[in-house]
Motif scaffolding. Structure first.
Motif, PDB file in Angstrom:
ATOM      1  N   GLU A 287       0.799  -1.212   0.000  1.00 39.91           N
ATOM      2  CA  GLU A 287       0.000   0.000   0.000  1.00 39.91           C
ATOM      3  C   GLU A 287       0.839   1.274   0.000  1.00 39.91           C
ATOM      4  O   GLU A 287       0.360   2.319  -0.425  1.00 39.91           O
ATOM      5  N   VAL A 288       2.044   1.201   0.509  1.00 33.60           N
ATOM      6  CA  VAL A 288       2.880   2.400   0.564  1.00 33.60           C
ATOM      7  C   VAL A 288       4.306   2.037   0.172  1.00 33.60           C
ATOM      8  O   VAL A 288       4.791   0.985   0.522  1.00 33.60           O
ATOM      9  N   PRO A 289       4.988   2.919  -0.561  1.00 31.81           N
ATOM     10  CA  PRO A 289       6.387   2.638  -0.913  1.00 31.81           C
ATOM     11  C   PRO A 289       7.274   2.797   0.316  1.00 31.81           C
ATOM     12  O   PRO A 289       7.106   3.705   1.103  1.00 31.81           O
ATOM     13  N   GLN A 290       8.193   1.893   0.510  1.00 30.14           N
ATOM     14  CA  GLN A 290       9.037   1.937   1.700  1.00 30.14           C
ATOM     15  C   GLN A 290      10.132   0.896   1.551  1.00 30.14           C
ATOM     16  O   GLN A 290      10.161   0.162   0.576  1.00 30.14           O
ATOM     17  N   ASN A 291      10.986   0.807   2.548  1.00 36.27           N
ATOM     18  CA  ASN A 291      12.040  -0.203   2.487  1.00 36.27           C
ATOM     19  C   ASN A 291      11.639  -1.472   3.228  1.00 36.27           C
ATOM     20  O   ASN A 291      12.496  -2.251   3.628  1.00 36.27           O
ATOM     21  N   LEU A 292      10.349  -1.671   3.419  1.00 36.21           N
ATOM     22  CA  LEU A 292       9.855  -2.893   4.038  1.00 36.21           C
ATOM     23  C   LEU A 292       9.296  -3.814   2.965  1.00 36.21           C
ATOM     24  O   LEU A 292       8.887  -3.359   1.893  1.00 36.21           O
ATOM     25  N   SER A 293       9.265  -5.098   3.247  1.00 33.25           N
ATOM     26  CA  SER A 293       8.659  -6.070   2.348  1.00 33.25           C
ATOM     27  C   SER A 293       7.906  -7.090   3.175  1.00 33.25           C
ATOM     28  O   SER A 293       8.103  -7.186   4.389  1.00 33.25           O
ATOM     29  N   ALA A 294       7.024  -7.816   2.539  1.00 26.42           N
ATOM     30  CA  ALA A 294       6.241  -8.833   3.233  1.00 26.42           C
ATOM     31  C   ALA A 294       6.252 -10.114   2.415  1.00 26.42           C
ATOM     32  O   ALA A 294       6.382 -10.081   1.186  1.00 26.42           O
ATOM     33  N   SER A 295       6.105 -11.223   3.107  1.00 25.96           N
ATOM     34  CA  SER A 295       6.022 -12.513   2.422  1.00 25.96           C
ATOM     35  C   SER A 295       5.020 -13.398   3.142  1.00 25.96           C
ATOM     36  O   SER A 295       4.763 -13.236   4.339  1.00 25.96           O
ATOM     37  N   ARG A 296       4.453 -14.294   2.389  1.00 28.50           N
ATOM     38  CA  ARG A 296       3.478 -15.256   2.939  1.00 28.50           C
ATOM     39  C   ARG A 296       3.880 -16.639   2.447  1.00 28.50           C
ATOM     40  O   ARG A 296       3.353 -17.137   1.461  1.00 28.50           O
ATOM     41  N   PRO A 297       4.804 -17.265   3.154  1.00 25.57           N
ATOM     42  CA  PRO A 297       5.302 -18.564   2.706  1.00 25.57           C
ATOM     43  C   PRO A 297       4.323 -19.713   2.949  1.00 25.57           C
ATOM     44  O   PRO A 297       4.390 -20.739   2.264  1.00 25.57           O
ATOM     45  N   GLN A 298       3.439 -19.542   3.910  1.00 23.78           N
ATOM     46  CA  GLN A 298       2.417 -20.550   4.208  1.00 23.78           C
ATOM     47  C   GLN A 298       1.066 -19.871   4.378  1.00 23.78           C
ATOM     48  O   GLN A 298       0.998 -18.647   4.571  1.00 23.78           O
ATOM     49  N   ASP A 299       0.010 -20.645   4.340  1.00 23.14           N
ATOM     50  CA  ASP A 299      -1.340 -20.091   4.351  1.00 23.14           C
ATOM     51  C   ASP A 299      -1.591 -19.175   5.539  1.00 23.14           C
ATOM     52  O   ASP A 299      -2.266 -18.154   5.418  1.00 23.14           O
ATOM     53  N   ARG A 300      -1.057 -19.560   6.707  1.00 19.62           N
ATOM     54  CA  ARG A 300      -1.379 -18.812   7.919  1.00 19.62           C
ATOM     55  C   ARG A 300      -0.149 -18.140   8.529  1.00 19.62           C
ATOM     56  O   ARG A 300      -0.108 -17.893   9.728  1.00 19.62           O
ATOM     57  N   GLN A 301       0.830 -17.850   7.699  1.00 19.51           N
ATOM     58  CA  GLN A 301       2.050 -17.215   8.165  1.00 19.51           C
ATOM     59  C   GLN A 301       2.338 -15.982   7.325  1.00 19.51           C
ATOM     60  O   GLN A 301       2.333 -16.035   6.093  1.00 19.51           O
ATOM     61  N   PHE A 302       2.607 -14.882   8.013  1.00 23.92           N
ATOM     62  CA  PHE A 302       2.854 -13.621   7.325  1.00 23.92           C
ATOM     63  C   PHE A 302       4.092 -12.989   7.953  1.00 23.92           C
ATOM     64  O   PHE A 302       4.181 -12.897   9.182  1.00 23.92           O
ATOM     65  N   ILE A 303       5.040 -12.589   7.123  1.00 20.02           N
ATOM     66  CA  ILE A 303       6.321 -12.099   7.624  1.00 20.02           C
ATOM     67  C   ILE A 303       6.581 -10.693   7.090  1.00 20.02           C
ATOM     68  O   ILE A 303       6.384 -10.428   5.894  1.00 20.02           O
ATOM     69  N   LEU A 304       7.007  -9.819   7.961  1.00 20.12           N
ATOM     70  CA  LEU A 304       7.392  -8.456   7.586  1.00 20.12           C
ATOM     71  C   LEU A 304       8.903  -8.342   7.707  1.00 20.12           C
ATOM     72  O   LEU A 304       9.467  -8.715   8.739  1.00 20.12           O
ATOM     73  N   SER A 305       9.554  -7.832   6.663  1.00 21.95           N
ATOM     74  CA  SER A 305      11.021  -7.828   6.634  1.00 21.95           C
ATOM     75  C   SER A 305      11.559  -6.498   6.160  1.00 21.95           C
ATOM     76  O   SER A 305      10.869  -5.719   5.503  1.00 21.95           O
TER      77      SER A 305
END
Lengths: 112, 112
Positions: free
Chosen positions: B59-77
């Motif tokens: 939603e916003v440009p930034q130096n953060l990224s997100a990933s969803r490697p599994q159905d119920r797992q969400f990671i902010l990096s």
């Protein structure tokens, strides 16, 4: 103009008072809205989920909408110190695929 | 019943260091998952959301990224944190885009 606006407060009231918390919104087409309560250092928790067609009462809490004024309100009767928290309203945003848009929150302090 | 876990609760990191925040949801399948940031005294800013494994919307440009490697797992990096990345990060889930969000208890990140 922000989609959803709230007075940030803080709003300080004595125990037992009736509290009125308000949000103004710019999107006139929403079908429902929500109120969240957030204690310090915690995530927001859903307090009330209300369709825009009427009022909803749940114990000491009442949610109302005034479409003519584009106002949604949360009333707390017989306020308690445990009600001290930040209250956020949330409305689906038609311009964002109906994802929720949150107000900035109103901080409430109920003093014993 | 559904539960959401988010960790760590607090984190202090130096500027330029990497970041990994993890969120998991239990008791539901194929949830919509969200990362929000809440700056002090301000509202909730949506950073990322995901409707399925490997599907991330920013939603916003930034130096953060997100990933969803599994159905119920969400990671902010982040590869390199900035001072401006300090804030309260909240993970949330919902059944659909316009249904109520359920939040974790957040991670308070301080970048020094």
């Amino acid at each position: 103009q922000k989609e959803v606006e709230q007075d940030p407060g803080p709003l300080s009231v004595p125990e037992g008072a009736i509290v009125s918390l308000n949000c103004t919104y710019s999107n006139s087409a929403f079908q429902y809205f929500m109120w969240y309560r957030q204690y310090s250092r915690k995530g927001p928790e859903l307090l009330m989920y209300t369709y825009s067609s009427g009022n909803k009462e749940d114990g000491r809490f009442t949610a109302q909408v005034d479409k003519s004024s584009k106002y949604i309100s949360l009333f707390i009767r017989d306020s308690q110190p445990s009600d001290s928290a930040t209250y956020l309203c949330a409305i689906p945003n038609n311009n964002a695929g109906n994802m929720l848009t949150f107000g900035g929150g109103t901080r409430l302090m109920v003093k014993p | 019943s559904q539960t959401i876990h988010q960790w760590p609760a607090t984190l202090v990191q130096p500027v330029g260091s990497p970041l990994s925040l993890e969120c998991t949801v239990e008791g539901t399948s194929n949830p919509n998952l969200y990362w929000y940031r809440q700056a002090a005294g301000r509202g909730l800013q949506l950073l990322f959301y995901s409707v399925g494994i490997g599907q991330i919307s920013s939603e916003v440009p930034q130096n953060l990224s997100a990933s969803r490697p599994q159905d119920r797992q969400f990671i902010l990096s982040s590869k390199k944190l900035l001072l401006s990345d300090s804030g309260f990060y909240l993970c949330a889930w919902s059944v659909s885009r316009d249904s109520p969000l359920h939040f974790g208890n957040g991670t308070r990140l301080t970048v020094t």
